[in-house]
Design an enzyme around this catalytic site. Structure first.
Site, short mmCIF file in Angstrom:
data_model
loop_
_atom_site.label_atom_id
_atom_site.label_comp_id
_atom_site.label_asym_id
_atom_site.label_seq_id
_atom_site.Cartn_x
_atom_site.Cartn_y
_atom_site.Cartn_z
N TYR A 5 -2.54 -12.64 3.38
CA TYR A 5 -2.28 -12.42 1.95
C TYR A 5 -1.08 -13.21 1.44
O TYR A 5 -1.20 -14.08 0.57
CB TYR A 5 -2.03 -10.92 1.66
CG TYR A 5 -3.23 -10.04 1.91
CD1 TYR A 5 -4.15 -9.78 0.90
CD2 TYR A 5 -3.43 -9.45 3.16
CE1 TYR A 5 -5.24 -8.96 1.12
CE2 TYR A 5 -4.52 -8.62 3.38
CZ TYR A 5 -5.43 -8.38 2.36
OH TYR A 5 -6.49 -7.58 2.58
N LYS A 51 0.82 -1.22 0.00
CA LYS A 51 0.00 0.00 0.00
C LYS A 51 0.85 1.27 0.00
O LYS A 51 0.38 2.34 -0.38
CB LYS A 51 -0.97 0.00 1.19
CG LYS A 51 -1.90 -1.22 1.25
CD LYS A 51 -2.56 -1.50 -0.08
CE LYS A 51 -3.50 -2.70 -0.09
NZ LYS A 51 -2.97 -4.00 0.34
N TYR A 68 -11.76 -15.16 3.47
CA TYR A 68 -10.82 -14.06 3.75
C TYR A 68 -10.41 -14.07 5.23
O TYR A 68 -11.24 -14.22 6.12
CB TYR A 68 -11.48 -12.72 3.41
CG TYR A 68 -10.60 -11.53 3.72
CD1 TYR A 68 -9.47 -11.27 2.97
CD2 TYR A 68 -10.89 -10.69 4.78
CE1 TYR A 68 -8.64 -10.20 3.26
CE2 TYR A 68 -10.08 -9.60 5.08
CZ TYR A 68 -8.95 -9.37 4.32
OH TYR A 68 -8.15 -8.30 4.60
C1 LIG Z 1 -3.70 -5.25 0.18
C2 LIG Z 1 -2.73 -6.36 0.12
C3 LIG Z 1 -2.62 -7.18 -1.02
C4 LIG Z 1 -3.52 -7.06 -2.21
O1 LIG Z 1 -3.34 -5.90 -2.94
P1 LIG Z 1 -4.55 -5.31 -3.78
O2 LIG Z 1 -3.98 -4.17 -4.50
O3 LIG Z 1 -5.60 -4.93 -2.77
O4 LIG Z 1 -5.07 -6.38 -4.67
C5 LIG Z 1 -1.65 -8.15 -1.04
N1 LIG Z 1 -0.85 -8.35 0.02
C6 LIG Z 1 -0.93 -7.61 1.13
C7 LIG Z 1 -0.03 -7.90 2.27
C8 LIG Z 1 -1.89 -6.59 1.24
O5 LIG Z 1 -1.98 -5.86 2.35
#
Ligand SMILES: *Cc1c(COP(=O)(O)O)cnc(C)c1O
Length: 332
Positions: free
Chosen positions: A286, A49, A260
């Protein structure tokens, strides 16, 4: 291309490193595995991010806003990094988080508090409405809120990953290799949109494969149309003529597991693998799901052992502490 002239606020040092994962490559005897370390972006414990927020905050400052407002799950990495970035930019930060407030915050929620964000808890179903409600309340109180969508995934945020792809092209040039595929965790779509568009711009011919973490997170629409929409809006924003259709995206939705933020064996095995073989941490929500899926694809022969694959580590390591109980059970 307008990318260089879009407002951007410096949050971290780039490029992030690329490392060869020798032990993991040997263990699975599949493709040569490299890792792009966006978990090491130098702000508030790192993550993908950060790149989006450089452009989002650039825009917020240009519009003379004074407060960032965004939303996510209670362990959102996006919200934690928005809270950290707000501080670096001298802005206030309000977070709308779905979930119940725990007695003692941990993981990303603890970091949100340490960064001094104002947290509003709500139910998942009320989240989108509450986000705009909070912004309205701030406006009524005389503040100038800048609303960032979930995951920072819009045509402004995604520019961060177009830029990341240009960064990778330079690194590949220096390192003298071009991966056959890039694999990463995809959720709200901004990362995948930016990488896919950036891939087209830089002439990258390999597969850009998103492992879906939460197929329906962005709302009622199926995921590929959302990806296409974000990508084309991003192209327009940077003044590129490129337009994409659903078939331009590579998406794997086979590893959604129990849902999720419900890590299971796939995720904990991946965490263990990377920790024990490489000394690298993954987050259970993730990156462990994406790595678990990637390893499974290797074992199924999806890649050949004369190929090279770059796993793009998108961060999320602070999640580990919020899943301490399960990690302890898995490893203890
Ligand atoms: C938000 C996030 C993702 C996914 O990214 P997007 O742009 O929302 O698809 C992947 N890995 C981590 C650790 C995240 O925080």
């Amino acid at each position: 291309m307008k990318l260089d002239t879009l407002p951007r606020f410096h949050l971290a040092e780039f490029p992030t490193p690329i490392q060869y994962l020798d032990f993991l490559t040997k263990k699975y005897q599949g493709p040569a595995i490299y890792m792009k370390r966006d978990d090491l972006t130098s702000l508030g414990m790192g993550g993908n991010k950060t790149r989006k927020l450089e452009f989002l905050i650039g825009e917020a400052l240009e519009q003379q806003k004074d407060t960032l407002v965004t939303a996510g799950g209670i362990q959102s990495n996006h919200c934690r990094l928005t809270a950290a970035a707000a501080r670096k930019a001298g802005l206030d930060c309000h977070l709308v988080l779905n979930g119940t407030e725990p007695e003692v915050p941990n993981g990303n929620l603890l970091l949100d508090k340490i960064f001094g964000a104002k947290v509003h808890f709500c139910d998942r179903k009320d989240r989108d409405e509450r986000l705009f409600q909070v912004a309205d309340e701030l406006e009524t109180a005389g503040k100038k809120p800048y609303v960032i969508p979930v995951g920072g995934s819009n045509s402004t945020g995604s520019v961060g990953y177009v830029s990341a792809m240009l960064e990778l092209a330079n690194q590949m040039n220096d390192m003298g290799f071009i991966p056959d595929a890039i694999v990463f965790a995809t959720s709200s779509g901004g990362t995948q949109a930016g990488l896919t568009l950036g891939g087209k711009i830089t002439g990258f011919n390999g597969e850009i494969l998103g492992i879906s973490i939460d197929q329906i997170k962005t709302g009622p629409d199926p995921f590929p149309p959302v990806l296409t929409q974000i990508t084309n809006a991003t192209a327009e924003r940077i003044g590129s003529d490129i337009r994409m259709t659903e078939s331009d995206f590579s998406l794997n939705c086979d590893y959604l597991g129990a849902g999720y933020a419900m890590p299971g064996d796939l995720e904990f095995n991946a965490i263990k693998d990377l920790a024990h073989h490489e000394g690298i941490l993954l987050g259970p929500v993730y990156t462990a799901r994406a790595m678990g899926g990637f390893i499974d694809l290797i074992q199924k022969g999806y890649f050949t052992n004369d190929q090279t694959v770059l796993f793009w580590h998108t961060g999320g390591t602070p999640e580990l502490f919020a899943w301490a109980d399960q990690c302890h059970r898995a490893f203890g």
